[in-house]
Design an enzyme around this catalytic site. Structure first.
Site, PDB file in Angstrom:
ATOM      1  N   ARG A  35       0.821  -1.208   0.000  1.00 20.66           N
ATOM      2  CA  ARG A  35       0.000   0.000   0.000  1.00 20.66           C
ATOM      3  C   ARG A  35       0.860   1.264   0.000  1.00 20.66           C
ATOM      4  NH1 ARG A  35      -4.779  -2.215   4.017  1.00 20.66           N
ATOM      5  NH2 ARG A  35      -6.192  -2.902   2.357  1.00 20.66           N
ATOM      6  N   LYS A 202     -15.667 -16.663   5.596  1.00 21.19           N
ATOM      7  CA  LYS A 202     -17.120 -16.706   5.765  1.00 21.19           C
ATOM      8  C   LYS A 202     -17.868 -16.494   4.451  1.00 21.19           C
ATOM      9  CE  LYS A 202     -17.159 -15.102  10.561  1.00 21.19           C
ATOM     10  NZ  LYS A 202     -17.694 -14.089  11.501  1.00 21.19           N
ATOM     11  N   GLY A 360      -7.063  -7.223   0.026  1.00 18.04           N
ATOM     12  CA  GLY A 360      -7.217  -7.929   1.289  1.00 18.04           C
ATOM     13  C   GLY A 360      -6.238  -9.082   1.451  1.00 18.04           C
TER      14      GLY A 360
END
Length: 402
Positions: A35, A202, A360
């Site tokens: 980043r 999830k 991510g």
């Protein structure tokens, strides 16, 4: 969407830049500077234009409290190395110390302020509180313009994302503009065959994007912890694997819709099942419909897709002209359970079309596993923002730049 060019001549102007410098730290050392490097392009453009740059970002979730372990000081040092210049740092976000530091800036200089989230108003649910903090930020440095270049936060309503854009002439930075261009291609003009690879823990985190993509893609490859809800929906026993039973009806609906729409949903045919969640855990590879038929019985948990599944996924990816990948195939941080994620990453590097790593954990995984950013068509800096964009949601940070 407004870009930096719309701000006019910036020589001698003070520009507030909201970047996403939320990097992983271990003992004060940056373990992945992706980043930081991604932010450098816009900063260099502004430096070349003669602007005085005041850089702001968050790091972690300090919840309005000062936490020394979440200071941006190490980021200032690394950013200076990337830019080849000194990046000044001040241990505050507003107030006299900031004003004094900003007043000393010369054209092309860069000043980084301390972690925005040390101030609770940054993430307040009260718009008036956020607006007041944004005004303080702007006033403290006598800002002339605002550039939003933190794509990882454009889906958030936060003072430094939405409210600053309301009180200053504002524009998207080069990183945000590039991210949006790629994601628009994925949603409106993707070359076929179009494959999306979804993983992570999830299934509930991915329901929105699956729902939106069922009308737009040719193939969905499902791995990671979320796959066990799909396998359970097919009637398989998944032992102690991560399972969201309440989502089984929704998953069944998606399987039916996919079949009706001619979308191929590919699930793993084999799973690496471990005795426990540990790097040194004993493990076996078994068929996906026989997960409890191991030495661990119902106590075993799936921690990666198996080699046959990895080969199948790689074949589907290489045959595609557009691929979007979000979420690892297994617990990639543990070498014994990283093979599936590595196979997917390698296949993306071999895809002849546009291959996008959706930020991510996926971005962290490819770097940890030794791949270079240049090996892929695009690595997003914002996993959550990327998914919400692909879900068709309006992202507050981007709406403010239209």
């Amino acid at each position: 969407m407004r870009t930096i060019e719309t701000l006019g001549k910036l020589t001698g102007k003070t520009v507030l830049v909201r970047a996403d410098l939320n990097v992983p730290l271990k003992d004060g050392v940056i373990t992945d500077d992706g980043r930081v490097r991604a932010a450098s392009k816009t900063l260099q453009t502004l430096r070349d234009s003669g602007a005085k740059i005041v850089l702001i970002s968050h790091l972690g979730r300090p919840k309005g409290q000062v936490e020394e372990a979440l200071s941006l000081r190490p980021v200032a040092e690394r950013l200076g190395e990337v830019l080849g210049t000194t990046v000044d740092f001040v241990t505050a976000t507003v107030g006299a110390e900031v004003t004094e530091a900003a007043s000393k800036l010369q054209n092309g200089d860069v000043l980084l302020l301390e972690n925005l989230r040390f101030n609770a108003a940054e993430t307040s649910k009260d718009k008036a509180e956020r607006a007041a903090f944004a005004q303080q930020l702007s006033t403290a440095v006598a800002a002339d313009a605002f550039v939003l270049d933190g794509f990882g936060v454009v889906h958030r309503q936060q003072a430094s994302v939405t409210e600053l854009a309301e009180i200053l002439p504002s524009a998207a930075g080069e990183l945000v503009a590039a991210e949006v261009a790629v994601l628009e291609q994925l949603t409106t003009d993707a070359a076929r065959p179009y494959t999306v690879v979804l993983g992570g823990s999830k299934v509930s985190d991915k329901l929105g994007v699956i729902d939106h993509l069922l009308e737009r893609v040719d193939t969905l490859l499902i791995g990671g912890g979320m796959v066990f809800t799909f396998l359970a929906a097919k009637g398989y026993s998944v032992g102690a694997s991560l399972l969201e039973e309440d989502q089984i009806p929704t998953v069944l609906e998606y399987l039916e819709r996919a079949a009706a729409n001619g979308v191929e949903i590919v699930l793993p045919t084999d799973i690496v099942v471990a005795e426990k969640f540990a790097a040194d855990a004993a493990h076996e590879t078994v068929a996906a419909d026989k997960m409890t038929e191991t030495a661990f019985g119902k106590a075993g948990m799936g921690l990666d897709i198996g080699p046959a599944s990895a080969a199948l996924f790689a074949e589907k990816i290489r045959a595609s002209k557009t691929v979007f990948w979000n979420g690892p195939m297994g617990v990639f941080e543990m070498p014994a359970f990283a093979a599936g994620t590595r196979a997917v990453a390698k296949a993306l590097t071999e895809c002849a079309g546009l291959a996008v790593v959706g930020g991510g954990d996926s971005a962290a995984a490819v770097r940890l596993l030794g791949f270079a950013d240049a090996d892929f068509g695009h690595i997003s800096t914002g996993g959550g923002a990327s998914l919400e964009f692909l879900e068709g949601k309006q992202l507050p940070g981007l709406e403010g730049l239209k």
